[in-house]
Design a protein around this motif. Structure first.
Motif, PDB file in Angstrom:
ATOM      1  N   GLN A  45       0.824  -1.207   0.000  1.00 24.24           N
ATOM      2  CA  GLN A  45       0.000   0.000   0.000  1.00 24.24           C
ATOM      3  C   GLN A  45       0.858   1.257   0.000  1.00 24.24           C
ATOM      4  O   GLN A  45       0.559   2.231  -0.688  1.00 24.24           O
ATOM      5  N   GLU A  46       1.932   1.233   0.763  1.00 21.15           N
ATOM      6  CA  GLU A  46       2.847   2.379   0.815  1.00 21.15           C
ATOM      7  C   GLU A  46       3.509   2.599  -0.549  1.00 21.15           C
ATOM      8  O   GLU A  46       3.607   3.731  -1.033  1.00 21.15           O
ATOM      9  N   ALA A  47       3.933   1.515  -1.189  1.00 24.07           N
ATOM     10  CA  ALA A  47       4.559   1.624  -2.509  1.00 24.07           C
ATOM     11  C   ALA A  47       3.564   2.142  -3.536  1.00 24.07           C
ATOM     12  O   ALA A  47       3.896   3.006  -4.363  1.00 24.07           O
ATOM     13  N   LEU A  48       2.324   1.657  -3.486  1.00 25.35           N
ATOM     14  CA  LEU A  48       1.307   2.102  -4.426  1.00 25.35           C
ATOM     15  C   LEU A  48       0.993   3.583  -4.239  1.00 25.35           C
ATOM     16  O   LEU A  48       0.818   4.316  -5.220  1.00 25.35           O
ATOM     17  N   ARG A  49       0.935   4.054  -2.979  1.00 23.75           N
ATOM     18  CA  ARG A  49       0.691   5.480  -2.732  1.00 23.75           C
ATOM     19  C   ARG A  49       1.761   6.340  -3.407  1.00 23.75           C
ATOM     20  O   ARG A  49       1.465   7.362  -4.022  1.00 23.75           O
ATOM     21  N   GLY A  50       3.020   5.938  -3.290  1.00 23.28           N
ATOM     22  CA  GLY A  50       4.105   6.689  -3.923  1.00 23.28           C
ATOM     23  C   GLY A  50       4.002   6.689  -5.435  1.00 23.28           C
ATOM     24  O   GLY A  50       4.203   7.717  -6.084  1.00 23.28           O
ATOM     25  N   LEU A  51       3.663   5.546  -6.012  1.00 20.01           N
ATOM     26  CA  LEU A  51       3.496   5.439  -7.452  1.00 20.01           C
ATOM     27  C   LEU A  51       2.356   6.327  -7.932  1.00 20.01           C
ATOM     28  O   LEU A  51       2.490   7.066  -8.905  1.00 20.01           O
ATOM     29  N   LEU A  52       1.219   6.284  -7.229  1.00 22.75           N
ATOM     30  CA  LEU A  52       0.067   7.104  -7.607  1.00 22.75           C
ATOM     31  C   LEU A  52       0.373   8.586  -7.500  1.00 22.75           C
ATOM     32  O   LEU A  52      -0.066   9.389  -8.334  1.00 22.75           O
ATOM     33  N   GLN A  53       1.133   8.973  -6.488  1.00 17.31           N
ATOM     34  CA  GLN A  53       1.505  10.375  -6.333  1.00 17.31           C
ATOM     35  C   GLN A  53       2.369  10.831  -7.506  1.00 17.31           C
ATOM     36  O   GLN A  53       2.145  11.903  -8.071  1.00 17.31           O
ATOM     37  N   GLN A  54       3.349  10.019  -7.887  1.00 18.28           N
ATOM     38  CA  GLN A  54       4.199  10.367  -9.035  1.00 18.28           C
ATOM     39  C   GLN A  54       3.370  10.500 -10.307  1.00 18.28           C
ATOM     40  O   GLN A  54       3.559  11.436 -11.088  1.00 18.28           O
ATOM     41  N   ALA A  55       2.461   9.547 -10.514  1.00 21.05           N
ATOM     42  CA  ALA A  55       1.623   9.571 -11.719  1.00 21.05           C
ATOM     43  C   ALA A  55       0.754  10.829 -11.741  1.00 21.05           C
ATOM     44  O   ALA A  55       0.640  11.501 -12.774  1.00 21.05           O
ATOM     45  N   ALA A  56       0.145  11.167 -10.620  1.00 27.62           N
ATOM     46  CA  ALA A  56      -0.707  12.355 -10.547  1.00 27.62           C
ATOM     47  C   ALA A  56       0.102  13.623 -10.801  1.00 27.62           C
ATOM     48  O   ALA A  56      -0.362  14.541 -11.489  1.00 27.62           O
ATOM     49  N   GLU A  57       1.320  13.683 -10.274  1.00 23.50           N
ATOM     50  CA  GLU A  57       2.171  14.857 -10.483  1.00 23.50           C
ATOM     51  C   GLU A  57       2.512  15.053 -11.960  1.00 23.50           C
ATOM     52  O   GLU A  57       2.767  16.165 -12.399  1.00 23.50           O
ATOM     53  N   ARG A  58       2.504  13.971 -12.728  1.00 22.93           N
ATOM     54  CA  ARG A  58       2.777  14.061 -14.170  1.00 22.93           C
ATOM     55  C   ARG A  58       1.521  14.331 -14.990  1.00 22.93           C
ATOM     56  O   ARG A  58       1.585  14.411 -16.208  1.00 22.93           O
TER      57      ARG A  58
END
Length: 116
Positions: A45-58
Motif C-alpha cells: 500500500q505504501e509503494a502504491l501510494r508513492g506510485l500514484l503520487q508520481q503519476a498524478a504529479e505528471r
C-alpha cells in the motif's frame, strides 16, 4: 486513478505515455510467518501510494503495466511498485460510465479538452 497490470486499459484509448513511475514501501522489524502477509500488504500500500503520487504529479489518469517486486529481509520487507503513467480517454459506453463514476468519487481527474 485507472490501474492495470496489462499494457492497455480495455475500453480506453491511451493518448499520452508519461513515462515510468514507481514507489517504495517497507515494513521493518522482526517478521514472523503469521505476520508476513499483513506486513506485505502494508508495504504494498505504501509503494502504491508513492506510485500514484508520481503519476498524478505528471498529469496521468492511469498507470499500465503495474508490477510489484518484494524483497524479504531478516529485518523486514521492501516492496517496489512500478508501471507506466498514461493519459487515457474512455471510448466505450461502459468505460465512459466507469470514468464518470470514478470522477464523481474523486478517484480520477475530470477529462479536460486536452485529454478528450
Amino acid at each position: 486513478m485507472l490501474l492495470a497490470t496489462t499494457e492497455s486499459l480495455p475500453g480506453y484509448e491511451l493518448r499520452v505515455g508519461l513515462g515510468p513511475v514507481s514507489g517504495i514501501g517497507s515494513h521493518t522489524g522482526l517478521i514472523t510467518y503469521s505476520g508476513m502477509v499483513r506486513y506485505q500488504v502494508t508495504a504494498d500500500q505504501e509503494a502504491l501510494r508513492g506510485l500514484l503520487q508520481q503519476a498524478a504529479e505528471r498529469g496521468a489518469n492511469g498507470v499500465i503495466g503495474l508490477q510489484y517486486l518484494h524483497t524479504f529481509l531478516p529485518a523486514g520487507i521492501v516492496t517496489s511498485a512500478h508501471g507506466t503513467a498514461v493519459r487515457a480517454v474512455p471510448v466505450t459506453p461502459e468505460a465512459v460510465a466507469q470514468y464518470e463514476a470514478m470522477t464523481q468519487a474523486g478517484q480520477v481527474p475530470p477529462l479536460t479538452g486536452q485529454s478528450q
